[in-house]
Motif scaffolding. Structure first.
Motif, PDB file in Angstrom:
ATOM      1  N   THR A  95       4.775  10.545   0.376  1.00  0.00           N
ATOM      2  CA  THR A  95       4.971  11.559   1.027  1.00  0.00           C
ATOM      3  C   THR A  95       6.174  11.579   1.729  1.00  0.00           C
ATOM      4  O   THR A  95       6.629  12.860   2.236  1.00  0.00           O
ATOM      5  CB  THR A  95       3.736  11.860   2.154  1.00  0.00           C
ATOM      6  N   ARG A  96       6.900  10.730   1.781  1.00  0.00           N
ATOM      7  CA  ARG A  96       8.112  10.721   2.368  1.00  0.00           C
ATOM      8  C   ARG A  96       8.278  10.710   4.180  1.00  0.00           C
ATOM      9  O   ARG A  96       9.100  10.946   4.845  1.00  0.00           O
ATOM     10  CB  ARG A  96       9.383  11.409   2.120  1.00  0.00           C
ATOM     11  N   SER A  97       7.077  10.626   4.463  1.00  0.00           N
ATOM     12  CA  SER A  97       6.774  10.878   6.037  1.00  0.00           C
ATOM     13  C   SER A  97       6.926   9.561   6.478  1.00  0.00           C
ATOM     14  O   SER A  97       6.946   8.360   5.889  1.00  0.00           O
ATOM     15  CB  SER A  97       5.385  11.364   6.364  1.00  0.00           C
TER      16      SER A  97
ATOM     17  N   SER B 129       9.511  -1.273  15.078  1.00  0.00           N
ATOM     18  CA  SER B 129       8.968  -1.072  13.845  1.00  0.00           C
ATOM     19  C   SER B 129       9.078   0.373  13.072  1.00  0.00           C
ATOM     20  O   SER B 129       8.725   1.281  13.781  1.00  0.00           O
ATOM     21  CB  SER B 129       7.596  -1.790  13.785  1.00  0.00           C
ATOM     22  N   ILE B 130       9.328   0.538  11.713  1.00  0.00           N
ATOM     23  CA  ILE B 130       9.312   1.581  11.337  1.00  0.00           C
ATOM     24  C   ILE B 130       8.520   1.457  10.172  1.00  0.00           C
ATOM     25  O   ILE B 130       8.848   0.579   9.145  1.00  0.00           O
ATOM     26  CB  ILE B 130      10.857   2.156  10.977  1.00  0.00           C
ATOM     27  N   VAL B 131       7.753   2.564   9.670  1.00  0.00           N
ATOM     28  CA  VAL B 131       6.723   2.657   8.460  1.00  0.00           C
ATOM     29  C   VAL B 131       7.076   3.819   7.621  1.00  0.00           C
ATOM     30  O   VAL B 131       6.873   4.666   8.549  1.00  0.00           O
ATOM     31  CB  VAL B 131       5.578   2.135   8.654  1.00  0.00           C
TER      32      VAL B 131
ATOM     33  N   ALA C 100       0.903  -1.294   0.004  1.00  0.00           N
ATOM     34  CA  ALA C 100      -0.190   0.268   0.090  1.00  0.00           C
ATOM     35  C   ALA C 100       0.894   1.157  -0.066  1.00  0.00           C
ATOM     36  O   ALA C 100       0.415   2.136   0.689  1.00  0.00           O
ATOM     37  CB  ALA C 100      -0.870   0.141   1.118  1.00  0.00           C
ATOM     38  N   GLY C 101       1.902   1.357  -0.834  1.00  0.00           N
ATOM     39  CA  GLY C 101       2.879   2.422  -0.896  1.00  0.00           C
ATOM     40  C   GLY C 101       3.586   2.672   0.215  1.00  0.00           C
ATOM     41  O   GLY C 101       4.238   3.735   0.501  1.00  0.00           O
TER      42      GLY C 101
END
Length: 532
Positions: free
Chosen positions: A243-245, A236-238, A184-185
């Motif tokens: 948006t590069r957020s 966890s990092i998403v 999902a991007g």
């Protein structure tokens, strides 16, 4: 380890066990398994009690003669020859576990992560470990007078034992488990470490007395240490590729507790006929002595907004052993032994309890830390359950036998239902299983040697941290495990070793006795071997 069948030693041409009776044992066993409740009590059969007992499906309520005897039915230690050391060791246990959807165990927060659906979230882990097991020292307190023929236990004989063993165990873990995926991007990177350990260690004296040549009674007193430790860390990092957020979540909890208790086992065995015997034992409620507990918790959510929550505390950990009623029936023919045992574990409102007085620290965006004091109490309940064990021994020769058996191993806990608060459960696992063993026993005048393997299968649930929910929570995932363990066990007759050493010394000095004057020590209920 066990005595040879009496009729085999007495008369090589004695009749064989009827096939119909053996099939009846199997039918009763399978029927009992089918009657066992699905929501059941514990992994109480998980530990390797003794060597022979473990390979014979955990049986020993009637015919136990190894390190499992004091914990299954102390009345059976009267069958063991005086001055013996029984030992058992396990080595090279291989286990393979699969955890489905471990990295995404439940629904996600759509505001933060959109329609996230990760592929490859299932985890498989395998490992090789070694474990020590029980050790017992058996000796006669009083010899007694033999009545009813040479095959019967001497009336009035008393036997003592001092034993140390692990009666329950469950260990699992993995370190630095890495995961990366896209959906999902969004790109996801995750790292996890898990350690989970539950075990009971028992030590104490046991006593048995042969009231008649058919009836034996026994009792044991044990100091029990229950050890529970769990540690779970998730990072966890998403990041959003459009948006590069980015957002992150961390979770860490750790608990280490010890509960010390006293309990007793009471048992009786009775020989119904020359073939059939029965046994009964009761494990009493435990008496709590003292305990200790250290626990900590930390979680962080960071993105457009951020929050941190943390606490650490000491407290109490109480884990009483459940009351257990064990019944058994056995049959002994010239070359075959069968034993069928049932274990009823009484339900408990408190299988384990944790109580801590904690000071929580919470931090929001741009806010000062908020400190609150509260009491956290977590209780795990256990439902009643029946586990059933079937074991067999087939003598290939007078001194060599093949042993095997199976036993059910159901779990005491309620089914895991998500979502769950990370502070609402002590046990992260609920799995039920089956154990099967196969091995061989070699009998010598110096003792017995048992060698074989036990195979395990378990299925159920484990609680996993859902790092994509707000706030962080636990969700259950399906879990399955296969395992195999090599087992080496035996019993050393100290009297035979001393006699052999003395004879060697006499032979060196030239004063050895003639063969006709020597006596070979034998165990109770074992008739002297016939000369070929």
């Amino acid at each position: 380890m066990p005595t040879r069948p009496r009729s085999l030693a007495r008369c090589p041409g004695a009749r064989r066990a009827p096939l119909g009776v053996a099939l009846a044992f199997a039918v009763v066993f399978l029927g009992a398994l089918g009657a066992a409740p699905a929501r059941a009590q514990g992994r109480y059969q998980s530990a390797f009690l003794g060597g022979r007992s473990a390979l014979m499906g955990g049986t020993g309520v009637v015919l136990g003669v190894d390190g499992a005897a004091p914990f299954l039915n102390p009345a059976t230690i009267i069958r063991i020859e005086d001055r013996n050391i029984a030992f058992s060791s396990r080595f090279f246990r291989y286990a393979h576990r699969t955890l489905h959807a471990w990295h995404q165990p439940g629904p996600v927060d759509p505001a933060r992560y959109g329609d996230l659906q990760l592929d490859g979230a299932t985890v498989s882990d395998h490992g090789l470990r070694t474990f020590p097991d029980s050790t017992c020292y058996f000796f006669d307190l009083r010899r007694g007078a033999r009545e009813g023929g040479a095959e019967r236990t001497p009336v009035g004989r008393q036997a003592l034992a001092a034993c140390l063993g692990k009666t329950e165990e469950n260990e699992f873990g993995f370190d630095a488990l890495a995961f990366s995926g896209e959906s999902a991007g969004r790109r996801v990177n995750q790292a996890q470490t898990l350690r989970y350990e539950w075990g009971r260690f028992s030590a104490g004296p046991s006593w048995s007395y042969s009231a008649t040549d058919r009836l034996a009674v026994g009792a044991s007193l044990s100091v029990v240490r229950t050890r529970f430790a769990s540690s779970l860390a998730v990072s966890s990092i998403v990041d959003d590729t459009a948006t590069r957020s980015a957002s992150s979540a961390t979770f860490q909890s750790a608990l280490s507790g010890d509960s010390w208790d006293l309990l007793a086992h009471l048992g009786v065995t009775y020989r119904l006929t020359e073939v059939f015997s029965a046994g009964l034992s009761v494990r009493t409620p435990s008496l709590h002595v003292f305990d200790s507990l250290d626990a900590s918790y930390h979680d962080t959510l960071a993105g457009e907004t951020a929050s941190v929550r943390q606490w650490a505390a000491e407290g109490e950990f109480v884990a009483p052993s459940p009351v257990r009623l064990a019944v058994g029936a056995s049959a002994e023919w010239s070359r075959v032994r069968l034993e069928l045992d049932g274990f009823l574990y009484v339900g408990q409102r408190e299988l384990a309890r944790v109580v801590v007085d904690r000071e929580e620290v919470a931090i929001g965006v741009g806010a000062t830390p908020q400190r609150t004091k509260s009491r956290l109490r977590i209780t795990e309940e256990a439902a009643p359950v029946v586990n059933v064990a079937l074991g067999a021994e087939v003598f290939l020769t007078r001194d060599l036998s093949l042993i095997g058996g199976v036993v059910s191993d159901f779990n005491p806990l309620a089914r895991l239902r998500g979502p769950m608060s990370a502070e609402s459960r002590l046990f992260l696992e609920r799995m039920s299983g089956m154990h099967a063993g196969l091995g061989m026993v070699s009998y010598t005048r110096y003792g017995d040697l048992v060698f074989g393997a036990r195979f395990d299968y378990a299925a159920g649930q484990m609680a996993a941290v859902n790092a994509f929910s707000s706030p962080l929570q636990l969700d259950p995932v399906d879990s399955r495990e296969f395992g195999a363990t090599l087992v080496l066990a035996g019993r050393i007759s100290l009297r035979s070793v001393e006699t052999t050493a003395r004879e060697l010394g006499d032979a060196v000095e030239g004063s050895a006795a003639s063969p006709a004057e020597r006596r070979t020590p034998r165990e109770p209920m074992k008739a002297p071997a016939q000369e070929d």
